[in-house]
Scaffold this motif. Structure first.
Motif, PDB file in Angstrom:
ATOM      1  N   VAL A   6       2.543  -1.405  -0.806  1.00  0.00           N
ATOM      2  CA  VAL A   6       1.625  -1.625  -1.926  1.00  0.00           C
ATOM      3  C   VAL A   6       2.067  -0.808  -3.130  1.00  0.00           C
ATOM      4  CG1 VAL A   6      -0.746  -1.400  -2.727  1.00  0.00           C
ATOM      5  CG2 VAL A   6      -0.289  -2.124  -0.370  1.00  0.00           C
ATOM      6  N   GLN A   7       2.357   0.482  -2.890  1.00  0.00           N
ATOM      7  CA  GLN A   7       2.748   1.354  -3.992  1.00  0.00           C
ATOM      8  C   GLN A   7       4.128   1.003  -4.524  1.00  0.00           C
ATOM      9  OE1 GLN A   7       2.408   5.425  -2.747  1.00  0.00           O
ATOM     10  NE2 GLN A   7       0.187   5.354  -2.563  1.00  0.00           N
ATOM     11  N   LYS A   8       5.044   0.634  -3.647  1.00  0.00           N
ATOM     12  CA  LYS A   8       6.423   0.386  -4.061  1.00  0.00           C
ATOM     13  C   LYS A   8       6.662  -1.054  -4.520  1.00  0.00           C
ATOM     14  CE  LYS A   8       7.864   4.530  -3.149  1.00  0.00           C
ATOM     15  NZ  LYS A   8       8.358   5.432  -4.201  1.00  0.00           N
ATOM     16  N   ALA A   9       5.688  -1.933  -4.265  1.00  0.00           N
ATOM     17  CA  ALA A   9       5.807  -3.332  -4.678  1.00  0.00           C
ATOM     18  C   ALA A   9       7.056  -3.994  -4.119  1.00  0.00           C
ATOM     19  CB  ALA A   9       5.783  -3.443  -6.198  1.00  0.00           C
ATOM     20  N   VAL A  10       7.418  -3.642  -2.894  1.00  0.00           N
ATOM     21  CA  VAL A  10       8.534  -4.289  -2.216  1.00  0.00           C
ATOM     22  C   VAL A  10       8.075  -4.696  -0.828  1.00  0.00           C
ATOM     23  CG1 VAL A  10      10.294  -3.016  -3.483  1.00  0.00           C
ATOM     24  CG2 VAL A  10       9.394  -2.065  -1.377  1.00  0.00           C
ATOM     25  N   ALA A  11       8.915  -5.442  -0.124  1.00  0.00           N
ATOM     26  CA  ALA A  11       8.567  -5.859   1.229  1.00  0.00           C
ATOM     27  C   ALA A  11       8.455  -4.637   2.135  1.00  0.00           C
ATOM     28  CB  ALA A  11       9.638  -6.819   1.754  1.00  0.00           C
ATOM     29  N   PRO A  12       7.653  -4.709   3.199  1.00  0.00           N
ATOM     30  CA  PRO A  12       7.538  -3.583   4.132  1.00  0.00           C
ATOM     31  C   PRO A  12       8.906  -3.138   4.617  1.00  0.00           C
ATOM     32  CG  PRO A  12       5.928  -5.279   4.651  1.00  0.00           C
ATOM     33  CD  PRO A  12       6.809  -5.850   3.587  1.00  0.00           C
ATOM     34  N   GLU A  13       9.104  -1.848   4.721  1.00  0.00           N
ATOM     35  CA  GLU A  13      10.402  -1.310   5.105  1.00  0.00           C
ATOM     36  C   GLU A  13      10.658  -1.528   6.593  1.00  0.00           C
ATOM     37  OE1 GLU A  13      13.119   2.526   3.972  1.00  0.00           O
ATOM     38  OE2 GLU A  13      10.959   2.802   4.086  1.00  0.00           O
ATOM     39  N   GLU A  14      11.925  -1.728   6.932  1.00  0.00           N
ATOM     40  CA  GLU A  14      12.310  -1.927   8.326  1.00  0.00           C
ATOM     41  C   GLU A  14      12.659  -0.591   8.970  1.00  0.00           C
ATOM     42  OE1 GLU A  14      12.111  -4.647   9.978  1.00  0.00           O
ATOM     43  OE2 GLU A  14      11.849  -6.119   8.371  1.00  0.00           O
ATOM     44  N   LEU A  15      12.319  -0.474  10.249  1.00  0.00           N
ATOM     45  CA  LEU A  15      12.702   0.683  11.055  1.00  0.00           C
ATOM     46  C   LEU A  15      13.471   0.175  12.265  1.00  0.00           C
ATOM     47  CD1 LEU A  15      10.560   3.779  11.888  1.00  0.00           C
ATOM     48  CD2 LEU A  15      11.842   2.647  13.699  1.00  0.00           C
ATOM     49  N   ASP A  29      17.318  -5.870   4.255  1.00  0.00           N
ATOM     50  CA  ASP A  29      16.963  -5.222   5.517  1.00  0.00           C
ATOM     51  C   ASP A  29      16.196  -6.174   6.418  1.00  0.00           C
ATOM     52  OD1 ASP A  29      18.157  -2.959   4.535  1.00  0.00           O
ATOM     53  OD2 ASP A  29      16.290  -1.905   4.090  1.00  0.00           O
ATOM     54  N   ARG A  30      15.230  -6.874   5.848  1.00  0.00           N
ATOM     55  CA  ARG A  30      14.442  -7.811   6.662  1.00  0.00           C
ATOM     56  C   ARG A  30      15.329  -8.913   7.215  1.00  0.00           C
ATOM     57  NH1 ARG A  30      12.849 -12.690   6.219  1.00  0.00           N
ATOM     58  NH2 ARG A  30      13.607 -12.843   4.072  1.00  0.00           N
ATOM     59  N   GLN A  31      16.206  -9.463   6.376  1.00  0.00           N
ATOM     60  CA  GLN A  31      17.097 -10.520   6.844  1.00  0.00           C
ATOM     61  C   GLN A  31      18.038 -10.009   7.926  1.00  0.00           C
ATOM     62  OE1 GLN A  31      18.742 -11.463   3.014  1.00  0.00           O
ATOM     63  NE2 GLN A  31      17.384 -13.207   2.681  1.00  0.00           N
ATOM     64  N   ALA A  32      18.527  -8.773   7.781  1.00  0.00           N
ATOM     65  CA  ALA A  32      19.425  -8.201   8.783  1.00  0.00           C
ATOM     66  C   ALA A  32      18.729  -8.083  10.128  1.00  0.00           C
ATOM     67  CB  ALA A  32      19.929  -6.834   8.323  1.00  0.00           C
ATOM     68  N   VAL A  33      17.527  -7.532  10.131  1.00  0.00           N
ATOM     69  CA  VAL A  33      16.798  -7.334  11.390  1.00  0.00           C
ATOM     70  C   VAL A  33      16.498  -8.679  12.054  1.00  0.00           C
ATOM     71  CG1 VAL A  33      14.574  -6.599  12.341  1.00  0.00           C
ATOM     72  CG2 VAL A  33      15.832  -5.093  10.778  1.00  0.00           C
ATOM     73  N   THR A  34      16.052  -9.653  11.259  1.00  0.00           N
ATOM     74  CA  THR A  34      15.741 -10.972  11.820  1.00  0.00           C
ATOM     75  C   THR A  34      16.989 -11.630  12.402  1.00  0.00           C
ATOM     76  OG1 THR A  34      13.953 -11.264  10.207  1.00  0.00           O
ATOM     77  CG2 THR A  34      14.774 -13.244  11.300  1.00  0.00           C
TER      78      THR A  34
END
Length: 650
Positions: A134-143, A311-316
């Protein structure tokens, strides 16, 4: 992306993590972490996996946060020094680095209960460090969790406990076998495009193939226990020969990425399908339509951008590939065998020089690892080793070319130039296109007095024109020619030379030729537009050039926008920003303020740019200001682009 690492401690000469397996585990961790490029790595600091993973992250320039028991010295005594002095030395050296933070966990003693607390705290700390979407206005970070484990063991198992907890929370877990040694690892031969390619399946837009290798293919293969070997990294395999054919034939797994529908990849895939009934895996970006002959083959689809894999595309994509890899040994996957099930797999005669082939493959792997780590010093060391190794001349040249091009890609232009200079001189027929282009780029960036630089730029132009004579129609060659002439114009303009306009005219002509060669490559287009406008408004081009610049605006915009532009597409945003700037400056009634659209796109570009990209964006704005564009319009835009040092901290 945040990486959490956990895993086994050394087991001495025998056991699940023997001394003989340390080097191969360390190399896999370096390759994995450098390829994924997380912004932070979190783990503990025990001997073995923890210190190897933390060291791999630091080598890649990634900050590391190490959670230990409440008294760090008690932790060292119980979990590091007990495995020998070399592990304690590693700990001391590693934790002395500025990017390594040791974080004691309150209340955790150096005993089983305390280690259990630290283990739970690692995952919790990493999750707390994830960016707020919400604060960063980006997609949720991947772990992503990297667990070095042979599998669950009897009794309490901290590694598997952390891995299972992460999986339960929906995080990707990659597992590496601690007992594996490199010579015994099954090989995965990967056929795929490399570097930046013009993708015929996407209207010739530029496709950065190496992103798929580093962020998808390597992590999935290492997780499945394979030793990844990439075709373009097989030095000496520039043409079909026995060693390439043996690799295609004998690899435990053959992976073909159909991105760009590269003809070499399709040829190698056809050979594998003809020779082996199974253990072949096909993958492709989701926009690729496969050839008719592969219409009934299973293809693992993955999402990615043209320039980057998020990051999201990599994890998926890794998740999908992991599942597919587990099924590759079950049943036949060759369409040839589907039609002729009674065929026998082809057995090739023994390779004439297995030992040489092994050395070349090993060099290529080490060069790839050093390039992934952005370690120019290691690349230069490898060049010295190659020269002293007594390799056949052709193999030696191929390895040195690979190292030189890796140095150029890292921005080590002087080192790359010195390595490539004798190789390009020997290439009298200009048959090595990438090498000649790379060497010309080093000349464009070569420092010296203004007079010396003009000489280097003239040499670059001469070589590139010869290259175009042998291999005409390359937008890359014409783009480099434009860059050389543009820099010559900047120098001559600064020196107030009378012939400055001749350099400007050559640069415009080169960039326009680049546009014609590849309409999908907006790089020559935006430069042609900029220079034509500059000539029309500040030199002797007049209204004809102004009109030409106005006509180029929609052409370049179309080249950028015909596919969706993502938040991390640095050059697309930078180009859209510059288009808005040129449109503003072409408006006769323009206000002396920066256009809002330009400021917005430059802000997006700066968010995802690395140091070299930031420097290039700033250089263009500074150039426009130097030749006469209004400072009141350009200065606020420059202020939105951090200097490279500031950008590295983003």
């Amino acid at each position: 992306m945040i990486i959490v690492f956990t895993g086994r401690r050394p087991s001495g000469r025998d056991g699940v993590f023997p001394d003989t397996a340390v080097d191969w585990l360390e190399e896999r961790l370096k390759l994995l972490i450098a390829g994924l490029r997380p912004r932070l790595a979190v783990g503990s600091a025990a001997a073995g996996t923890d210190l190897l993973a933390a060291g791999a992250a630091l080598r890649a320039g990634i900050p590391v946060e190490l959670l230990v028991t409440e008294d760090p010295e008690e932790f060292v005594s119980a979990s590091v020094a007990d495995k020998g002095p070399r592990w304690e030395e590693r700990f001391r050296t590693l934790t002395a680095q500025t990017k390594a933070a040791v974080i004691p966990v309150p209340g955790a003693r150096a005993d089983d209960d305390g280690f259990r607390v630290v283990n739970r705290a690692i995952l919790s700390h990493a999750r707390d460090s994830m960016r707020d979407p919400v604060q960063k206005a980006v997609a949720p970070e991947e772990l992503v969790v990297v667990a070095v484990t042979e599998g669950p063991r009897a009794g309490e198992d901290h590694t598997e406990s952390l891995a299972r907890s992460a999986e339960a929370l929906g995080h990707l877990v990659l597992r590496l076998d601690p007992s594996q040694v490199q010579p015994e690892a099954p090989t995965a031969f990967v056929a795929m495009p490399y570097g930046v390619k013009a993708d015929s399946t996407r209207d010739l837009k530029r496709f950065e193939a190496d992103q798929s290798w580093h962020r998808v293919v390597v992590p999935a293969l290492l997780d499945s226990g394979y030793r990844p070997i990439r075709t373009d990294l097989e030095a000496g395999l520039k043409s079909i020969d026995a060693r390439m054919l043996h690799s295609i034939n004998t690899a435990d797994l053959f992976v073909a990425d159909l991105a760009t529908l590269n003809p070499n990849v399709l040829w190698e895939l056809g050979v594998r399908h003809a020779w082996r009934p199974h253990a072949t895996l096909l993958m492709a970006p989701n926009w690729v339509t496969p050839p008719f002959d592969l219409g009934h083959s299973t293809i693992q689809r993955y999402e990615r951008g043209m320039k980057k894999v998020s990051d999201r595309q990599a994890v998926t994509a890794i998740r999908k590939l992991k599942a597919a890899l587990s099924a590759t040994q079950r049943g036949d996957d060759s369409p040839v065998w589907a039609v002729f099930p009674a065929l026998e797999p082809v057995q090739l005669p023994p390779d004439a020089d297995v030992e040489l082939f092994s050395r070349l493959t090993r060099y290529s792997e080490e060069i790839n690892l050093a390039a992934a780590l952005r370690d120019s010093g290691r690349l230069l060391d490898l060049a010295d080793q190659v020269r002293a190794d007594g390799l056949p001349d052709s193999n030696c040249r191929d390895q040195l070319e690979q190292i030189g091009l890796a140095l150029v890609k890292l921005g080590s232009f002087d080192d790359g130039r010195r390595l490539l200079e004798p190789l390009t001189a020997a290439d009298v027929s200009f048959g090595r296109i990438r090498m000649q282009q790379g060497y010309a780029l080093t000349l464009i960036h070569r420092d010296g007095t203004p007079e010396e630089r003009l000489k280097y730029l003239k040499d670059a132009e001469r070589r590139l024109l010869l290259l175009d004579g042998h291999h005409p129609g390359s937008s890359e060659t014409w783009g480099l020619l434009g860059s050389a002439a543009k820099r010559a114009f900047e120098l001559a303009f600064r020196l107030e030379e009378k012939n400055a306009s001749s350099h400007l005219n050559r640069a415009i002509e080169a960039y326009r030729r680049g546009m014609e060669a590849d309409p999908g490559d907006y790089y020559p287009g935006i430069n042609a537009l900029a220079l034509v406008r500059v000539r029309g408004q500040h030199f002797d081009g007049g209204q004809d050039d102004v009109a030409l610049a106005e006509s180029l605006l929609p052409v370049v915009r179309f080249a950028v926008e015909r596919r969706p532009v993502g938040p991390n597409d640095t050059w697309e945003h930078a180009t859209l920003a510059e288009l808005a700037l040129h449109q503003h400056l072409l408006d006769k009634g323009m206000a002396p303020v920066p256009p809002v659209e330009a400021l917005r796109h430059y802000t997006f570009a700066a968010h995802s740019a690395d140091g070299a990209e930031l420097a290039s964006i700033r250089r263009q704005l500074e150039f426009l200001m130097a030749v006469g564009d209004p400072p009141e319009v350009l200065a606020p835009l420059l202020a939105a682009i951090p200097t490279p040092a500031e950008g590295n901290a983003l």
